[in-house]
Motif scaffolding. Structure first.
Motif, PDB file in Angstrom:
ATOM      1  N   VAL A   9       0.833  -1.203   0.000  1.00 27.22           N
ATOM      2  CA  VAL A   9       0.000   0.000   0.000  1.00 27.22           C
ATOM      3  C   VAL A   9       0.871   1.258   0.000  1.00 27.22           C
ATOM      4  CG1 VAL A   9      -1.752   1.292   1.286  1.00 27.22           C
ATOM      5  CG2 VAL A   9      -1.936  -1.186   1.080  1.00 27.22           C
ATOM      6  N   GLU A  10       1.952   1.246   0.783  1.00 26.00           N
ATOM      7  CA  GLU A  10       2.869   2.390   0.786  1.00 26.00           C
ATOM      8  C   GLU A  10       3.459   2.594  -0.607  1.00 26.00           C
ATOM      9  OE1 GLU A  10       4.757   2.479   5.267  1.00 26.00           O
ATOM     10  OE2 GLU A  10       5.579   1.054   3.826  1.00 26.00           O
ATOM     11  N   ASN A  11       3.747   1.504  -1.291  1.00 23.60           N
ATOM     12  CA  ASN A  11       4.311   1.598  -2.634  1.00 23.60           C
ATOM     13  C   ASN A  11       3.315   2.238  -3.606  1.00 23.60           C
ATOM     14  OD1 ASN A  11       6.681   0.988  -4.257  1.00 23.60           O
ATOM     15  ND2 ASN A  11       5.315  -0.359  -5.385  1.00 23.60           N
ATOM     16  N   LYS A  12       2.039   1.872  -3.512  1.00 23.16           N
ATOM     17  CA  LYS A  12       1.006   2.492  -4.357  1.00 23.16           C
ATOM     18  C   LYS A  12       0.917   3.989  -4.073  1.00 23.16           C
ATOM     19  CE  LYS A  12      -1.964  -1.511  -5.075  1.00 23.16           C
ATOM     20  NZ  LYS A  12      -3.291  -2.084  -4.877  1.00 23.16           N
ATOM     21  N   PHE A  13       0.988   4.334  -2.802  1.00 26.54           N
ATOM     22  CA  PHE A  13       0.943   5.733  -2.377  1.00 26.54           C
ATOM     23  C   PHE A  13       2.146   6.493  -2.952  1.00 26.54           C
ATOM     24  CE2 PHE A  13       1.900   8.973   0.923  1.00 26.54           C
ATOM     25  CZ  PHE A  13       0.710   9.685   0.912  1.00 26.54           C
ATOM     26  N   ALA A  14       3.323   5.903  -2.833  1.00 28.67           N
ATOM     27  CA  ALA A  14       4.541   6.534  -3.346  1.00 28.67           C
ATOM     28  C   ALA A  14       4.466   6.718  -4.858  1.00 28.67           C
ATOM     29  CB  ALA A  14       5.766   5.703  -2.972  1.00 28.67           C
ATOM     30  N   GLU A  15       3.992   5.695  -5.555  1.00 30.61           N
ATOM     31  CA  GLU A  15       3.854   5.789  -7.012  1.00 30.61           C
ATOM     32  C   GLU A  15       2.931   6.944  -7.399  1.00 30.61           C
ATOM     33  OE1 GLU A  15       5.257   4.257  -9.582  1.00 30.61           O
ATOM     34  OE2 GLU A  15       6.411   2.744  -8.495  1.00 30.61           O
ATOM     35  N   MET A  16       1.867   7.112  -6.627  1.00 28.08           N
ATOM     36  CA  MET A  16       0.924   8.195  -6.880  1.00 28.08           C
ATOM     37  C   MET A  16       1.622   9.553  -6.746  1.00 28.08           C
ATOM     38  SD  MET A  16      -2.763   8.688  -4.986  1.00 28.08           S
ATOM     39  CE  MET A  16      -2.827   6.933  -4.756  1.00 28.08           C
ATOM     40  N   ILE A  17       2.421   9.703  -5.711  1.00 30.79           N
ATOM     41  CA  ILE A  17       3.138  10.969  -5.518  1.00 30.79           C
ATOM     42  C   ILE A  17       4.140  11.182  -6.637  1.00 30.79           C
ATOM     43  CG2 ILE A  17       4.734  12.248  -4.030  1.00 30.79           C
ATOM     44  CD1 ILE A  17       3.308  10.895  -1.619  1.00 30.79           C
ATOM     45  N   TRP A  18       4.950  10.159  -6.937  1.00 34.40           N
ATOM     46  CA  TRP A  18       5.944  10.303  -8.005  1.00 34.40           C
ATOM     47  C   TRP A  18       5.284  10.667  -9.336  1.00 34.40           C
ATOM     48  CZ3 TRP A  18       8.225   5.316  -5.750  1.00 34.40           C
ATOM     49  CH2 TRP A  18       9.262   5.618  -4.865  1.00 34.40           C
ATOM     50  N   GLN A  19       4.130  10.119  -9.612  1.00 32.75           N
ATOM     51  CA  GLN A  19       3.449  10.371 -10.871  1.00 32.75           C
ATOM     52  C   GLN A  19       2.926  11.804 -10.974  1.00 32.75           C
ATOM     53  OE1 GLN A  19       0.171   7.726 -11.643  1.00 32.75           O
ATOM     54  NE2 GLN A  19      -0.278   8.635 -13.615  1.00 32.75           N
ATOM     55  N   HIS A  20       2.522  12.390  -9.850  1.00 23.85           N
ATOM     56  CA  HIS A  20       1.859  13.700  -9.884  1.00 23.85           C
ATOM     57  C   HIS A  20       2.671  14.836  -9.264  1.00 23.85           C
ATOM     58  CE1 HIS A  20      -1.912  11.937 -11.280  1.00 23.85           C
ATOM     59  NE2 HIS A  20      -1.698  10.953 -10.413  1.00 23.85           N
ATOM     60  N   SER A  41      -7.433  11.627   7.067  1.00 25.83           N
ATOM     61  CA  SER A  41      -6.512  11.326   8.168  1.00 25.83           C
ATOM     62  C   SER A  41      -5.537  10.207   7.804  1.00 25.83           C
ATOM     63  CB  SER A  41      -7.287  10.972   9.438  1.00 25.83           C
ATOM     64  OG  SER A  41      -8.110   9.836   9.213  1.00 25.83           O
ATOM     65  N   THR A  42      -6.002   9.215   7.053  1.00 24.02           N
ATOM     66  CA  THR A  42      -5.123   8.115   6.633  1.00 24.02           C
ATOM     67  C   THR A  42      -4.039   8.634   5.696  1.00 24.02           C
ATOM     68  OG1 THR A  42      -6.973   6.574   6.815  1.00 24.02           O
ATOM     69  CG2 THR A  42      -5.064   5.833   5.545  1.00 24.02           C
ATOM     70  N   THR A  43      -4.440   9.477   4.755  1.00 26.91           N
ATOM     71  CA  THR A  43      -3.475  10.051   3.814  1.00 26.91           C
ATOM     72  C   THR A  43      -2.387  10.807   4.555  1.00 26.91           C
ATOM     73  OG1 THR A  43      -5.152  10.234   2.091  1.00 26.91           O
ATOM     74  CG2 THR A  43      -3.197  11.626   1.849  1.00 26.91           C
ATOM     75  N   TYR A  44      -2.792  11.664   5.496  1.00 30.07           N
ATOM     76  CA  TYR A  44      -1.801  12.461   6.220  1.00 30.07           C
ATOM     77  C   TYR A  44      -0.937  11.602   7.145  1.00 30.07           C
ATOM     78  CZ  TYR A  44      -3.610  16.830   4.398  1.00 30.07           C
ATOM     79  OH  TYR A  44      -3.971  17.853   3.560  1.00 30.07           O
ATOM     80  N   THR A  45      -1.492  10.548   7.692  1.00 29.51           N
ATOM     81  CA  THR A  45      -0.708   9.656   8.554  1.00 29.51           C
ATOM     82  C   THR A  45       0.380   8.954   7.747  1.00 29.51           C
ATOM     83  OG1 THR A  45      -2.565   9.305  10.058  1.00 29.51           O
ATOM     84  CG2 THR A  45      -0.825   7.635  10.069  1.00 29.51           C
ATOM     85  N   VAL A  46       0.012   8.409   6.595  1.00 26.39           N
ATOM     86  CA  VAL A  46       0.986   7.700   5.758  1.00 26.39           C
ATOM     87  C   VAL A  46       2.002   8.687   5.194  1.00 26.39           C
ATOM     88  CG1 VAL A  46       1.306   6.238   3.719  1.00 26.39           C
ATOM     89  CG2 VAL A  46      -0.625   5.829   5.251  1.00 26.39           C
TER      90      VAL A  46
END
Length: 119
Positions: A9-20, A41-46
């Motif tokens: 899940v962290e990897n999906k989140f990271a990919e999203m940031i790198w893409q945008h 809250s989940t977004t900001y926690t991760v």
């Protein structure tokens, strides 16, 4: 930072940031809601966790990477070769090519990388 591992899940989140990136934290919240079904809250926690680990930064509400996607995957590849093949790239390539022969194009690309390293 040398031992930075991301879960699925962290990897999906990271990919999203790198893409945008760079992206506003509000935009990141919307993306996470749409793609991961996360609450704000989940977004900001991760995000906070990955910022503390040195992968991303959130400055004045703008999220960007500290470590690029290519640098992150290069670190992961090195860690894999170190842990699995005692750091031997030739041993890794021998194991890899044992199951999947290289195409002529792949051989030429690898040869080009080797030639570039000689310079």
């Amino acid at each position: 930072m040398e031992n930075l591992q991301l879960g699925l899940v962290e990897n999906k989140f990271a990919e999203m940031i790198w893409q945008h990136e760079p992206l506003g934290s509000g935009e990141l919240v919307k993306l996470c809601q749409e793609q991961l079904d996360w609450k704000k809250s989940t977004t900001y926690t991760v995000l906070k966790k990955l910022c503390e680990r040195g992968l991303f930064q959130n400055q004045n509400g703008v999220v960007s990477s500290v470590i690029s996607k290519s640098d992150y995957y290069a670190m992961q590849s090195k860690q894999f070769v170190d842990a699995t093949f005692d750091g031997s790239l030739p041993a890794f390539l021998a194991a890899f090519t044992k199951r999947k022969p290289l195409s002529q194009k792949e051989i030429a690309e690898i040869q080009q990388m080797i030639d570039n390293c000689k310079e």
